[in-house]
Motif scaffolding. Structure first.
Motif, PDB file in Angstrom:
ATOM      1  N   MET A 186       0.819  -1.258  -0.074  1.00  0.00           N
ATOM      2  CA  MET A 186      -0.027   0.004  -0.177  1.00  0.00           C
ATOM      3  C   MET A 186       0.945   1.233   0.037  1.00  0.00           C
ATOM      4  O   MET A 186       1.979   1.344   0.622  1.00  0.00           O
ATOM      5  CB  MET A 186      -0.922   0.050   1.230  1.00  0.00           C
ATOM      6  N   THR A 187       0.245   2.224  -0.311  1.00  0.00           N
ATOM      7  CA  THR A 187       1.231   3.441  -0.587  1.00  0.00           C
ATOM      8  C   THR A 187       0.953   4.169   0.950  1.00  0.00           C
ATOM      9  O   THR A 187       0.073   3.848   1.584  1.00  0.00           O
ATOM     10  CB  THR A 187       0.632   4.614  -1.609  1.00  0.00           C
ATOM     11  N   ASP A 188       1.662   5.237   1.047  1.00  0.00           N
ATOM     12  CA  ASP A 188       1.994   5.970   2.193  1.00  0.00           C
ATOM     13  C   ASP A 188       0.497   6.258   2.611  1.00  0.00           C
ATOM     14  O   ASP A 188      -0.254   7.070   1.652  1.00  0.00           O
ATOM     15  CB  ASP A 188       2.998   7.129   2.409  1.00  0.00           C
ATOM     16  N   GLU A 189       0.236   6.654   3.973  1.00  0.00           N
ATOM     17  CA  GLU A 189      -0.949   7.510   4.564  1.00  0.00           C
ATOM     18  C   GLU A 189      -2.202   7.148   3.828  1.00  0.00           C
ATOM     19  O   GLU A 189      -2.833   7.971   3.403  1.00  0.00           O
ATOM     20  CB  GLU A 189      -0.813   8.978   4.238  1.00  0.00           C
ATOM     21  N   THR A 190      -2.517   5.721   3.672  1.00  0.00           N
ATOM     22  CA  THR A 190      -3.572   4.997   3.147  1.00  0.00           C
ATOM     23  C   THR A 190      -4.809   4.937   4.038  1.00  0.00           C
ATOM     24  O   THR A 190      -5.817   5.351   3.733  1.00  0.00           O
ATOM     25  CB  THR A 190      -3.367   3.733   2.437  1.00  0.00           C
ATOM     26  N   PHE A 191      -4.461   4.620   5.192  1.00  0.00           N
ATOM     27  CA  PHE A 191      -5.564   4.123   6.246  1.00  0.00           C
ATOM     28  C   PHE A 191      -5.747   5.027   7.380  1.00  0.00           C
ATOM     29  O   PHE A 191      -4.958   5.796   7.796  1.00  0.00           O
ATOM     30  CB  PHE A 191      -5.061   2.707   6.875  1.00  0.00           C
ATOM     31  N   ASP A 192      -7.027   5.084   7.816  1.00  0.00           N
ATOM     32  CA  ASP A 192      -7.440   5.856   8.896  1.00  0.00           C
ATOM     33  C   ASP A 192      -7.241   5.194  10.209  1.00  0.00           C
ATOM     34  O   ASP A 192      -7.111   5.654  11.266  1.00  0.00           O
ATOM     35  CB  ASP A 192      -8.893   6.291   8.723  1.00  0.00           C
ATOM     36  N   ILE A 193      -7.368   3.738  10.002  1.00  0.00           N
ATOM     37  CA  ILE A 193      -6.964   2.951  11.271  1.00  0.00           C
ATOM     38  C   ILE A 193      -6.465   1.559  10.873  1.00  0.00           C
ATOM     39  O   ILE A 193      -6.691   0.933   9.753  1.00  0.00           O
ATOM     40  CB  ILE A 193      -8.495   2.312  11.673  1.00  0.00           C
ATOM     41  N   VAL A 194      -5.319   1.265  11.429  1.00  0.00           N
ATOM     42  CA  VAL A 194      -4.666  -0.050  11.165  1.00  0.00           C
ATOM     43  C   VAL A 194      -4.824  -0.819  12.690  1.00  0.00           C
ATOM     44  O   VAL A 194      -4.632  -0.373  13.514  1.00  0.00           O
ATOM     45  CB  VAL A 194      -3.113   0.213  11.002  1.00  0.00           C
TER      46      VAL A 194
END
Length: 218
Positions: free
Chosen positions: A117-125
């Motif tokens: 995945m690219t940088d800064e994709t998700f709101d929650i991991v």
């Protein structure tokens, strides 16, 4: 090392859910004797409570395992976009079976040490019961941080060292040798140091030899 871990989880796929959920008398005895009665069902409930019931953003679940704890929560988040990732094909297949009817949930195979995945994709991991198995934990911390948006939440639970001599013995002499767990393991102090260097808000809770926490990215 990765093949050893994959083989270990493949060999345990028929008992994995029962052990985690204490689904029979033998798993309950195992938890009582070696994990001081720690209830993964309770920890899972607390971990998932960090995620709002109306969450509608991007969420990464790594490793998804069989989704035994997350199926109900993920299926209810109809407006979210959820990516479930696991290195083990066998675990992933079981998760996919649980999510067959949910188009907002995607299951993919991958390595937490090299997330696709690219940088800064998700709101929650979210990472439940994963870090004690990851062979390169520092890389896993870096990668989960990389794909998280600024202001995003990192939520996890896993085994930590130094809280119970009996549990530490089990992990070192059986679970690690079989490939279910992979050293080195963090102590509470070591984990806190890692998280505080990466995140601005760190809320750590300890339940015997298990840690669960909620962090927010700067």
């Amino acid at each position: 090392m990765k093949d050893k871990i994959k083989d270990a989880y493949e060999s345990s796929k028929t008992i994995y859910d029962d052990v985690l959920t204490q689904g029979n008398v033998f798993s309950r005895l195992y938890i009582k004797l070696f994990w001081s009665g720690t209830d993964d069902n309770v920890i899972a409930e607390k971990v998932l409570s960090y995620i709002p019931d109306d969450f509608s953003g991007q969420l990464l679940d790594v490793p998804v395992g069989t989704a035994v704890f997350t199926k109900n929560k993920w299926s209810s988040l109809k407006n979210a976009h959820i990516t479930c990732l696991d290195y083990s094909k066998d675990m992933l297949e079981q998760a996919q079976t649980r999510f067959t009817d949910y188009t907002h949930i995607q299951c993919i195979q991958g390595d937490v040490g090299n997330l696709p995945m690219t940088d800064e994709t998700f709101d929650i991991v979210l990472s439940m019961n994963g870090f004690h198995a990851f062979p390169d934990k520092i890389k896993a911390f870096q990668e989960t941080h990389r794909v998280l948006k600024p202001g995003g939440d990192f939520i996890a639970c896993f085994y930590i060292e130094g809280k119970s001599k009996r549990t530490d013995w089990l992990v070192k002499n059986i679970l690690a040798k079989k490939g279910w767990f992979t050293p080195p393991f963090q102590t509470e102090e070591e984990l806190k140091d890692i998280l505080e260097k990466l995140y601005q808000i760190v809320d750590i809770q300890i339940d015997r030899s298990m840690v669960y926490f909620h962090c927010r990215k700067r």
